[in-house]
Each structure stands twice: as C-alpha cells, then as structure tokens.
Design a protein around this motif. Structure first.
Motif, PDB file in Angstrom:
ATOM      1  N   UNK A  31       0.850  -1.188   0.000  1.00 10.44           N
ATOM      2  CA  UNK A  31       0.000   0.000   0.000  1.00 10.44           C
ATOM      3  C   UNK A  31       0.886   1.239   0.000  1.00 10.44           C
ATOM      4  N   UNK A  32       0.583   2.192  -0.865  1.00  8.02           N
ATOM      5  CA  UNK A  32       1.328   3.447  -0.941  1.00  8.02           C
ATOM      6  C   UNK A  32       0.363   4.612  -0.747  1.00  8.02           C
ATOM      7  N   UNK A  33       0.627   5.462   0.241  1.00  9.89           N
ATOM      8  CA  UNK A  33      -0.197   6.646   0.478  1.00  9.89           C
ATOM      9  C   UNK A  33       0.359   7.835  -0.288  1.00  9.89           C
ATOM     10  N   UNK A  34      -0.512   8.482  -1.083  1.00  9.92           N
ATOM     11  CA  UNK A  34      -0.152   9.708  -1.804  1.00  9.92           C
ATOM     12  C   UNK A  34      -1.285  10.700  -1.570  1.00  9.92           C
ATOM     13  N   UNK A  35      -1.176  11.508  -0.528  1.00  2.00           N
ATOM     14  CA  UNK A  35      -2.261  12.399  -0.153  1.00  2.00           C
ATOM     15  C   UNK A  35      -2.245  13.717  -0.899  1.00  2.00           C
ATOM     16  N   UNK A  36      -3.391  14.412  -0.846  1.00  2.00           N
ATOM     17  CA  UNK A  36      -3.460  15.758  -1.371  1.00  2.00           C
ATOM     18  C   UNK A  36      -4.595  16.011  -2.327  1.00  2.00           C
ATOM     19  N   UNK A  37      -5.274  17.137  -2.106  1.00  2.00           N
ATOM     20  CA  UNK A  37      -6.279  17.672  -3.037  1.00  2.00           C
ATOM     21  C   UNK A  37      -7.376  16.674  -3.398  1.00  2.00           C
ATOM     22  N   UNK A  38      -7.940  16.054  -2.381  1.00  2.00           N
ATOM     23  CA  UNK A  38      -9.087  15.176  -2.597  1.00  2.00           C
ATOM     24  C   UNK A  38      -8.784  13.966  -3.448  1.00  2.00           C
ATOM     25  N   UNK A  39      -7.532  13.556  -3.456  1.00  2.00           N
ATOM     26  CA  UNK A  39      -7.142  12.388  -4.228  1.00  2.00           C
ATOM     27  C   UNK A  39      -6.610  12.711  -5.607  1.00  2.00           C
ATOM     28  N   UNK A  40      -6.675  13.965  -6.015  1.00  2.00           N
ATOM     29  CA  UNK A  40      -6.248  14.298  -7.374  1.00  2.00           C
ATOM     30  C   UNK A  40      -4.729  14.275  -7.542  1.00  2.00           C
ATOM     31  N   UNK A  41      -3.975  14.417  -6.445  1.00  2.00           N
ATOM     32  CA  UNK A  41      -2.520  14.251  -6.522  1.00  2.00           C
ATOM     33  C   UNK A  41      -2.205  12.790  -6.838  1.00  2.00           C
ATOM     34  N   UNK A  87     -18.678  32.236  10.784  1.00  2.00           N
ATOM     35  CA  UNK A  87     -18.224  32.152  12.171  1.00  2.00           C
ATOM     36  C   UNK A  87     -18.358  30.749  12.734  1.00  2.00           C
ATOM     37  N   UNK A  88     -19.040  29.869  12.015  1.00  2.00           N
ATOM     38  CA  UNK A  88     -19.179  28.470  12.413  1.00  2.00           C
ATOM     39  C   UNK A  88     -18.359  27.627  11.436  1.00  2.00           C
ATOM     40  N   UNK A  89     -17.398  26.895  11.960  1.00  2.00           N
ATOM     41  CA  UNK A  89     -16.513  26.103  11.106  1.00  2.00           C
ATOM     42  C   UNK A  89     -16.929  24.636  11.095  1.00  2.00           C
ATOM     43  N   UNK A  90     -16.924  24.058   9.897  1.00  2.00           N
ATOM     44  CA  UNK A  90     -17.264  22.635   9.720  1.00  2.00           C
ATOM     45  C   UNK A  90     -16.113  21.971   8.990  1.00  2.00           C
ATOM     46  N   UNK A  91     -15.567  20.912   9.569  1.00  2.00           N
ATOM     47  CA  UNK A  91     -14.448  20.223   8.948  1.00  2.00           C
ATOM     48  C   UNK A  91     -14.883  18.905   8.327  1.00  2.00           C
ATOM     49  N   UNK A  92     -14.006  18.378   7.508  1.00  2.00           N
ATOM     50  CA  UNK A  92     -14.276  17.104   6.853  1.00  2.00           C
ATOM     51  C   UNK A  92     -13.154  16.795   5.893  1.00  2.00           C
ATOM     52  N   UNK A  93     -13.426  15.910   4.949  1.00  2.00           N
ATOM     53  CA  UNK A  93     -12.433  15.537   3.952  1.00  2.00           C
ATOM     54  C   UNK A  93     -12.201  16.643   2.944  1.00  2.00           C
ATOM     55  N   UNK A  94     -11.495  16.309   1.907  1.00  2.00           N
ATOM     56  CA  UNK A  94     -11.021  17.293   0.939  1.00  2.00           C
ATOM     57  C   UNK A  94     -12.135  18.108   0.296  1.00  2.00           C
ATOM     58  N   UNK A  95     -11.785  19.293  -0.147  1.00  2.00           N
ATOM     59  CA  UNK A  95     -12.732  20.204  -0.786  1.00  2.00           C
ATOM     60  C   UNK A  95     -13.400  19.529  -1.977  1.00  2.00           C
TER      61      UNK A  95
END
Length: 322
Positions: free
Chosen positions: A66-76, A150-158
């Motif tokens: 398994x190789x992890x290549x993160x970034x930009x919602x998987x587009x990297x 003023x209310x922040x919501x987090x999650x996965x990539x844009x």
C-alpha cells in the motif's frame, strides 16, 4: 439528488470472460500495488489496507503493498496513477475524488483511468465536540444561519462527499453557500484531531471514521445521512427523520492505470472479484460497518460515467462550482 444514484447497490458482476489471458489460466499477479490517494487514518486508507489484508489472506497475489499519496481530494494520487508504469496497480477512489476533480479543476480525470470495481458505500455522520452547545442538527444549521462563516465545519477534501453534504444541508435550509466555512483535510485522522482539539465547531465524515469517538463520549453525533439509521450508530436519527430533506451515501471503489490493455484489466478485475468473495473481505465489511455495494467491469464503468455527470450538477447547484 446524488443519493438517489448512490443507494442502488447491485450484485457481483464482472467483465472477465472465459478467454481472458491470466484470469482464465489462473495466472497470479506477483506484485500488486494499492495506491491510497490520501494520508493514513481516513476511509480510503482503511479501504486500501483492508484490501491488502484480504488479498494476502486469500493468496490472490504474490506480494501486496500500500502506498499513500495524499493531497487535493485524491487528485494528486490520480495524477500519479496517470504516470504509473507498473500495470499491476490499483488505486482507491470514490465520491470524494469525483467531486475533487471538479472543484480542483484537475487536468487528470477518471476518464484517464481504467474502472475496475465499486466496493462499498456508507452514510456520513455529522458530529460536534462533546462540549459543544449544539445539541441537535437544527441547532447547528441555525448557528450557520446566524453566524455564517463564524461556524466552522471540517471534513475531507474540498469538493468531496463531506463538503457536498454540508452544502446540501445548508441549501435545504435556504442558507447560501457563501456562509459555509468548510475546513478540508486530506485524511480522516486530521479532521478528527481538529474536532477533539475543539479547533472546529462541527465535522462530517463516514460513520466508521467517527463512531468510536462518538461511543467514547468524546464527540456528539447529530445525524446520519443515509436513508436509514446506521447499524454502527443505531440511536442516531437520519437527517430526513429530523426534517432535513437530504440523503447521501459515500461510495468507494478501485481504478487502474488508463493505459493497460484489456487482458490486464480483466486480470485485475478478476482479482478484485475474488477478493470481494473472500472471507477476509467479508470480515472487513462487518468490522467497518461498510455496506456491500459491489459492481465491477462494464457495469461499474457505466455507473462511474453517470455518477460524474450527477456530481457535476450537484456541485453547481450548491455553489461549489460554476
């Protein structure tokens, strides 16, 4: 609505024919690479490593990495796949990537890959830190109406499933997309850390990624996004049951490099078909509370094309793209 396309899981199918070289002859792949286009700790990483264990346990390949290549919602990772020289390569993909391709204006798209199979789907869950003043989903949406960014919501990539769900919830409440302060992370572990550190007001992710912290009392779940309650969090009501007319499930699957030939595509599809039928994969489905949504070969190719069109329209509707 996207959810209408996502919930119709089909039975196992395959594009492999009796004359396919490798699959019919029982030829085994010596070295299989599974690319996870995200950092460790999130749903894609869980999927890739569950695949690795299932493939290894069933001895479907000589060696699996398994190789992890993160970034930009998987587009990297997607761009890396387009340059991949090793044909025995699979990459985890899903709804998140379909959206990220649009919002990031990625030059490489899923049309540049070889679709192999859809594996799973699962509902998302909306959570807040345990100390949050927001007790219900209505409380959270009302806070965004009043405070906007003023209310922040987090999650996965844009542009991914989490971002899409946030936009859909606000649209249903008549709240403009300009009021959404969405903070994306490339891995589920990062968004979880932000929530547990009270650095954000709310979070959205797959049920499996947040369920343990909900059960431990460190996060409060406000709603799940499926058509029915999740077996993992059976006491948490759906958005629709709480008056929010939104249903969305997140799917995950695998693709291969776009320049492989039909025989190699058939061999990889057969491997994933066999993995799907293995005891190790069935155990992974149960352990992670993933819903089996298996679809492979030409049927998955057709699904992926329709899903891309649907996501493009939804992103425009909720103001994430033009």
């Amino acid at each position: 609505m996207i959810g209408a396309l996502l919930v119709g899981a089909c039975g196992t199918t395959s594009s492999v024919t009796a004359g396919s070289k490798g699959s019919a002859a029982g030829e085994k792949i010596d070295n299989l690479k599974i690319i996870v286009p995200a950092e460790p700790g999130g749903g894609w990483d869980q999927t890739g490593r569950a695949m690795q264990r299932a493939v290894d346990t069933a001895a479907l390949a000589g060696n699996t990495q398994v190789q992890n290549i993160g970034g930009s919602g998987g587009t990297v990772g997607l761009a890396k796949l387009a340059q991949e020289k090793e044909p025995d390569t699979l990459m985890v993909t899903g709804l998140v990537m379909v959206g990220a391709i649009e919002t990031n204006k990625s030059e490489t798209t899923l049309a540049d890959t070889t679709p192999i199979a859809r594996l799973t789907e699962e509902p998302l869950v909306v959570v807040v830190p345990a100390e949050s003043p927001y007790k219900t989903i209505d409380d959270l949406i009302e806070a965004v109406q009043q405070k906007g960014r003023g209310v922040s919501i987090t999650g996965g990539s844009a542009g991914g499933a989490d971002h899409i769900l946030a936009g859909m919830m606000l649209k249903d409440a008549g709240v403009g997309a300009d009021k959404l302060n969405y903070i994306p992370y490339s891995g589920g572990g990062e968004s979880l850390a932000a929530l547990l550190g009270n650095k954000v007001d709310a979070g959205i992710s797959g049920v499996a990624e947040y369920a343990d912290q909900v059960k431990a009392g460190k996060l409060r779940a406000l709603a799940v996004s499926g058509a029915a309650a999740s077996p993992e969090l059976p006491k948490i009501k759906t958005l629709s049951d709480q008056g929010v007319d939104v249903t969305l499930t997140n799917w995950r699957g695998v693709i291969a490099p776009g320049d492989i030939d039909q025989q190699k595509a058939a061999q990889l599809t057969r491997l994933v078909d066999d993995m799907h039928g293995s005891g190790g994969w069935k155990k992974a489905l149960k352990t992670n509370s993933w819903e089996d949504a298996y679809l492979s070969g030409k049927e998955f190719s057709g699904y992926l094309a329709a899903e891309t069109t649907s996501v493009q329209g939804t992103l425009r509707d909720i103001g994430l793209t033009k």
